[in-house]
Design an enzyme around this catalytic site. Structure first.
Site, mmCIF file in Angstrom:
data_model
loop_
_atom_site.group_PDB
_atom_site.id
_atom_site.type_symbol
_atom_site.label_atom_id
_atom_site.label_comp_id
_atom_site.label_asym_id
_atom_site.label_seq_id
_atom_site.Cartn_x
_atom_site.Cartn_y
_atom_site.Cartn_z
ATOM 1 C CG ASN A 1 19.366 24.527 13.123
ATOM 2 O OD1 ASN A 1 18.184 24.668 12.866
ATOM 3 N ND2 ASN A 1 20.327 24.681 12.200
ATOM 4 C CB CYS B 1 14.433 30.294 10.195
ATOM 5 S SG CYS B 1 13.414 29.238 11.237
ATOM 6 N N GLY B 2 11.988 30.311 7.487
ATOM 7 C CA GLY B 2 10.792 30.976 6.971
ATOM 8 C C GLY B 2 9.694 31.148 8.011
ATOM 9 C CG ASN B 3 7.110 27.998 9.262
ATOM 10 O OD1 ASN B 3 6.263 28.530 8.546
ATOM 11 N ND2 ASN B 3 7.391 26.711 9.184
ATOM 12 C CG ASN C 1 17.649 27.250 4.783
ATOM 13 O OD1 ASN C 1 17.148 27.592 3.722
ATOM 14 N ND2 ASN C 1 16.910 26.828 5.786
ATOM 15 C CG HIS D 1 15.783 23.563 1.932
ATOM 16 N ND1 HIS D 1 15.009 23.018 2.933
ATOM 17 C CD2 HIS D 1 16.046 24.842 2.300
ATOM 18 C CE1 HIS D 1 14.799 23.938 3.866
ATOM 19 N NE2 HIS D 1 15.421 25.046 3.513
ATOM 20 C CD GLU E 1 13.368 22.598 10.270
ATOM 21 O OE1 GLU E 1 14.206 23.189 10.962
ATOM 22 O OE2 GLU E 1 12.211 23.018 10.082
ATOM 23 N NE ARG E 2 21.777 23.587 7.908
ATOM 24 C CZ ARG E 2 22.353 24.606 7.247
ATOM 25 N NH1 ARG E 2 23.488 24.427 6.592
ATOM 26 N NH2 ARG E 2 21.765 25.795 7.220
ATOM 27 C CB CYS F 1 10.382 22.997 7.169
ATOM 28 S SG CYS F 1 11.982 23.727 6.735
ATOM 29 C CB SER G 1 13.472 27.734 4.292
ATOM 30 O OG SER G 1 13.840 26.816 5.321
ATOM 31 N N GLY G 2 11.700 25.017 3.753
ATOM 32 C CA GLY G 2 11.562 23.713 3.096
ATOM 33 C C GLY G 2 10.390 23.681 2.144
HETATM 34 N N1 LIG Z 1 12.194 25.748 10.333
HETATM 35 C C1 LIG Z 1 12.825 26.646 9.409
HETATM 36 C C2 LIG Z 1 14.006 26.038 8.718
HETATM 37 C C3 LIG Z 1 15.174 25.918 9.614
HETATM 38 C C4 LIG Z 1 16.365 25.549 8.818
HETATM 39 C C5 LIG Z 1 17.497 25.043 9.674
HETATM 40 N N2 LIG Z 1 17.220 23.722 10.165
HETATM 41 C C6 LIG Z 1 18.790 25.027 8.876
HETATM 42 O O1 LIG Z 1 19.812 24.619 9.437
HETATM 43 O O2 LIG Z 1 18.781 25.456 7.718
HETATM 44 C C7 LIG Z 1 11.874 27.234 8.389
HETATM 45 O O3 LIG Z 1 10.677 27.377 8.707
HETATM 46 O O4 LIG Z 1 12.342 27.606 7.288
#
Ligand SMILES: N[C@H](CCC[C@H](N)C(=O)O)C(=O)O
Length: 270
Positions: A67, A76-78, A146, A148, A194-195, A203, A205-206
């Site tokens: 990050n 980090c899915g994307n 991660n 959520h 995002e964290r 996001c 994973s979000g």
């Molecule tokens: N953009 C990312 C998530 C980043 C997660 C990160 N912010 C964390 O500390 O878990 C996605 O597409 O999944």
């Protein structure tokens, strides 16, 4: 010779991808990571991604995600989808959250994100509670590698409530905070604080966490379209428990990080 990089995004969630598979990267400094992610004095991105030689059988590449605040993310899915598109074929990614198979079809890239972790200790939470009905804004929490928290309320609340919830004491490792509007049993509108990064346009994973958390509560079916600022992902929480994420990726530009910048940053004080 500087370090080459590729700038990519998935629905506006953008990444710098540094390929350390041939020339190993020494990227230990959180300060350097933060400055690379800075949109004025660096290259600029939501997450910095490094590629290196895998250590697990069956993996094609070891991928790590950082990050802008210098913290490392387990998933980090994307970015995982962007790495698959960059490498081409159907690479298996080795990540902190295990081996992620990928595939590509009709210009869309899929990543099998593994099974969500639903137990409070795996997310992690600070104490035992019903992770599908938290005492925090009646949200639901899970981990996709991660942490959520998903709140079922207006996406307009993300900028206001995100910062304080990211660092709520319930989350000993902080958390990504998703704001999900249920538009239909197969369609969610989502915005994520995002964290370690703040508000992002998308996001991955979000989006996975939002579908899992909404499906656990009977709010949606197990296959959902998740619409964010720049477009939609298709998320399926499969019968075997794993979560499949599919969507577009875009390569924006490639470049080379100047050696003098790197040398200066390596010795920079925070
Ligand atoms: N953009 C990312 C998530 C980043 C997660 C990160 N912010 C964390 O500390 O878990 C996605 O597409 O999944």
């Amino acid at each position: 010779m500087g370090v080459s990089f590729t700038k990519m995004h998935g629905l506006g969630n953008d990444f710098i991808i540094l390929d350390g598979r041939t020339t190993p990267l020494s990227l230990s400094s959180a300060t350097l990571i933060s400055r690379l992610c800075d949109r004025r004095t660096g290259i600029g991105c939501d997450q910095l991604v490094t590629l290196s030689t895998p250590t697990r059988d069956g993996a094609d590449v070891l991928v790590r995600f950082f990050n802008p605040d210098g913290s490392e993310a387990g998933a980090c899915g994307n970015a995982s989808r962007c790495v698959a598109a960059l490498l081409g074929g159907n690479p298996t990614l080795q990540t902190q959250n295990g081996l992620l198979p990928t595939s590509q079809e009709n210009g869309l890239v899929s990543v099998l994100m593994g099974k969500p972790h639903l137990d409070w200790q795996a997310i992690p939470l600070a104490h035992n509670c019903d992770t599908a009905h938290l005492p925090l804004h009646d949200g639901a929490a899970c981990s996709m590698g991660n942490p959520h928290l998903t709140l079922f309320r207006s996406i307009e609340d993300a900028a206001l409530l995100g910062p304080e919830l990211e660092t709520d004491p319930l989350f000993p490792e902080r958390a990504n905070i998703g704001f999900a509007e249920i538009l239909s049993p197969t369609h969610i509108r989502l915005r994520v604080w995002e964290r370690g990064a703040g508000l992002t346009l998308a996001c991955g994973s979000g989006a996975c966490a939002a579908v899992v958390n909404a499906a656990r509560r009977g709010l949606v079916e197990r296959t959902c379209r998740v619409t964010m600022e720049c477009g939609s992902l298709t998320i399926t929480w499969k019968d075997d428990g794993s979560v499949l994420m599919t969507g577009p990726t875009q390569t924006v530009f490639t470049g080379t990080l100047d050696e003098s910048w790197l040398a200066q940053e390596q010795t920079a004080t925070p």
